[in-house]
Scaffold this motif. Structure first.
Motif: not given
Lengths: 111, 114
Positions: B18-21, B62-63, B77-78
Motif C-alpha cells: 500500500p502507499v499514501e502520498l 484504484g486510487f 492512497r492505493k
C-alpha cells in the motif's frame, strides 16, 4: 474526440527573442488556462481565459501575455525571453470548475 | 490565495504494497481539491477530485483520497501498487469561485520497486 492539442511540441529560442505557443481545447470547452512547469517543480498558474476574457493571472511578469480566439483556441506569448523561461508550458481546457484536461505541453528551451 | 504542500518529495514502495502520498493545503476560501499524475515527458492526467459531498473520493486506477477539512489535508492512497504506477503525482487546489486556476504542490515521485 481529440484531446487538448498544443503546438509546437518542442522549440529552441535565443535570449531576447519572442515566442508564441498555441493551444486548441477539447471541442466544446470554453475555458483555457496556461501553466509553466520548470524541471523538477509543480506547474505554476499563468493565465486563465473564458469566453475570450481573462479570468485570472498568476504571478508572472508583463512579458507574458495571452489571448483566446472566437473558436476558443488560445495563444501564449512571451517577449524578451530569459534563460529562466526554459520550461514545459502546459495548456488545460475545461467545461467548468470540476477539473481540467491537460495537453502534452510545449518544451521551450532558451539558450 | 491558495497553496499546497506535498510532504514527501520521493516515495519508494514495493510492488503490491500500500502507499499514501500526503497533501496539505491552505486557503481562505472554500476549495476544490485534485490529484493529477504525470508520466515522463507527458502532460497531466486527472486521477480524482473533491468538489463537495462525501469526503472519500475514488478515482481511476484504484486510487482514492480523503478530504479532511479540520486537518486541511487530502491524502492519496492505493491499497496495492503496480509497477505502472511509477510516476510523478501532484496535488492541486482551486478556489470554488475561480474555476480552473490550479495551485499545485511540488510533486511526489512514486517509485514502485519490483
Amino acid at each position: 474526440d481529440a484531446g487538448v492539442t498544443q503546438s509546437p511540441t518542442h522549440l529552441i529560442k535565443t535570449r531576447g527573442q519572442h515566442v508564441t505557443l498555441r493551444c486548441s481545447p477539447i471541442s466544446g470547452h470554453k475555458s483555457v488556462s496556461w501553466y509553466q512547469q520548470v524541471l523538477g517543480q509543480g506547474p505554476q498558474f499563468i493565465f486563465q481565459y473564458y469566453e475570450k476574457e481573462e479570468r485570472g493571472r498568476g504571478n508572472f511578469p508583463d512579458r507574458f501575455s495571452a489571448r483566446q480566439f472566437p473558436n476558443y483556441s488560445s495563444e501564449l506569448n512571451v517577449n524578451a525571453l530569459l534563460l529562466g523561461d526554459s520550461a514545459l508550458y502546459l495548456c488545460a481546457s475545461s467545461l467548468g470548475p470540476q477539473g481540467a484536461f491537460f495537453g502534452q505541453g510545449t518544451r521551450l528551451t532558451v539558450v | 490565495a491558495q497553496s499546497v504542500t506535498q510532504l514527501d518529495s520521493q516515495v519508494p514502495v514495493f510492488e503490491e504494497a500500500p502507499v499514501e502520498l500526503r497533501c496539505n493545503y491552505s486557503s481562505s476560501v472554500s476549495v476544490y481539491l485534485f490529484w493529477y499524475v504525470q508520466y515522463p515527458n507527458q502532460g497531466l492526467q486527472l486521477l480524482l477530485k473533491y468538489l463537495s459531498g462525501s469526503t472519500l473520493v475514488k478515482g481511476i486506477n484504484g486510487f482514492e483520497a480523503e478530504f479532511n477539512k479540520s486537518q486541511t489535508s487530502f491524502h492519496l492512497r492505493k491499497p496495492s501498487v503496480h509497477i505502472s504506477d511509477t510516476a510523478e503525482y501532484f496535488c492541486a487546489v482551486s478556489g470554488s469561485n475561480t474555476g480552473n486556476q490550479f495551485y499545485f504542490g511540488t510533486g511526489t515521485s512514486l517509485t514502485v520497486i519490483p
